[in-house]
Design an enzyme around this catalytic site. Structure first.
Site, mmCIF file in Angstrom:
data_model
loop_
_atom_site.group_PDB
_atom_site.id
_atom_site.type_symbol
_atom_site.label_atom_id
_atom_site.label_comp_id
_atom_site.label_asym_id
_atom_site.label_seq_id
_atom_site.Cartn_x
_atom_site.Cartn_y
_atom_site.Cartn_z
ATOM 1 N N HIS A 116 0.864 -1.188 0.000
ATOM 2 C CA HIS A 116 0.000 0.000 0.000
ATOM 3 C C HIS A 116 0.895 1.230 0.000
ATOM 4 C CE1 HIS A 116 -2.927 3.047 1.222
ATOM 5 N NE2 HIS A 116 -1.969 3.494 2.022
ATOM 6 N N GLU A 127 -2.563 8.790 7.487
ATOM 7 C CA GLU A 127 -2.223 7.373 7.615
ATOM 8 C C GLU A 127 -1.012 7.167 8.536
ATOM 9 O OE1 GLU A 127 -4.004 6.236 3.201
ATOM 10 O OE2 GLU A 127 -1.854 6.039 3.546
HETATM 11 N N1 UDP Z 1 -8.607 -3.924 -4.137
HETATM 12 C C1 UDP Z 1 -9.288 -5.120 -4.369
HETATM 13 N N2 UDP Z 1 -10.088 -5.210 -5.474
HETATM 14 C C2 UDP Z 1 -10.259 -4.188 -6.354
HETATM 15 C C3 UDP Z 1 -9.563 -2.979 -6.110
HETATM 16 C C4 UDP Z 1 -8.749 -2.879 -5.002
HETATM 17 O O1 UDP Z 1 -9.170 -6.063 -3.594
HETATM 18 O O2 UDP Z 1 -10.993 -4.336 -7.342
HETATM 19 C C5 UDP Z 1 -7.742 -3.818 -2.950
HETATM 20 C C6 UDP Z 1 -6.256 -3.838 -3.289
HETATM 21 O O3 UDP Z 1 -5.555 -4.546 -2.263
HETATM 22 C C7 UDP Z 1 -5.913 -2.363 -3.295
HETATM 23 C C8 UDP Z 1 -6.801 -1.838 -2.169
HETATM 24 O O4 UDP Z 1 -8.008 -2.574 -2.304
HETATM 25 O O5 UDP Z 1 -4.550 -2.124 -3.089
HETATM 26 C C9 UDP Z 1 -7.096 -0.364 -2.204
HETATM 27 O O6 UDP Z 1 -7.601 -0.036 -3.480
HETATM 28 P P1 UDP Z 1 -7.140 1.285 -4.251
HETATM 29 O O7 UDP Z 1 -8.074 1.467 -5.422
HETATM 30 O O8 UDP Z 1 -7.027 2.409 -3.262
HETATM 31 O O9 UDP Z 1 -5.699 0.881 -4.836
HETATM 32 P P2 UDP Z 1 -4.209 1.295 -4.455
HETATM 33 O O10 UDP Z 1 -4.221 2.749 -4.046
HETATM 34 O O11 UDP Z 1 -3.761 0.382 -3.332
HETATM 35 O O12 UDP Z 1 -3.416 1.050 -5.710
#
Ligand code: UDP
Length: 139
Positions: A116, A127
């Site tokens: 993350h 955060e």
């Molecule tokens: N995630 C998931 N399914 C999805 C999109 C996101 O399980 O379709 C999870 C994934 O672990 C991701 C987190 O949710 O890192 C947070 O999503 P975000 O869109 O904020 O992505 P990031 O900022 O982590 O790239």
């Protein structure tokens, strides 16, 4: 401009014992790890951390996953650290992540995507404060 961002090495990566490999990519990109702690996230912590995704269909599974094993929470420091780390992480979906990024190298799936990173300076501050006291960050 020197700034800080918040990072989590997620349970899929701790399970495979590759936290050092991920840290090497972070450091090779010029980011400094100025705070780091291995923890087991509580359900309450994970729900709060991902509150913005509460209405998304993957929220429940995401909370399950983030509490399923140890994670490493980190503060990274460097020039434009927020944007730089997003670049180093790669796209959320590893199938779309660029060559050399952490997610391209190590992620297993869109959920189990190894890391993350904060998406803005404001969120980085929020955060970081959820997991670290000021005196535990040593720049
Ligand atoms: N995630 C998931 N399914 C999805 C999109 C996101 O399980 O379709 C999870 C994934 O672990 C991701 C987190 O949710 O890192 C947070 O999503 P975000 O869109 O904020 O992505 P990031 O900022 O982590 O790239």
């Amino acid at each position: 401009m020197t700034e800080r961002t918040f990072s989590i090495i997620k349970p899929d990566a701790t399970a495979r014992n590759i936290t050092g490999k991920i840290n090497a990519v972070i450091e090779d990109a010029g980011l400094r790890i100025v705070a780091q702690r291995r923890i087991r996230m509580s359900r309450v912590q994970a729900e709060k951390f991902y509150e913005v995704h509460k209405e998304r269909p993957f929220y429940g599974e995401l909370v399950e996953y983030m509490t399923s094993g140890p994670v490493v929470v980190q503060v990274l420091e460097g020039d434009n650290a927020v944007a730089k780390y997003r670049e180093v992480m790669g796209a959320t979906n590893p199938a779309q992540a660029a060559e050399g990024t952490i997610r391209k190298l190590f992620a297993e799936s869109i959920q189990n995507n190894s890391v993350h990173g904060s998406d803005s300076q404001d969120n980085a501050k929020i955060e970081i404060a959820q997991f670290f006291k000021d005196e535990d960050i040593v720049g």
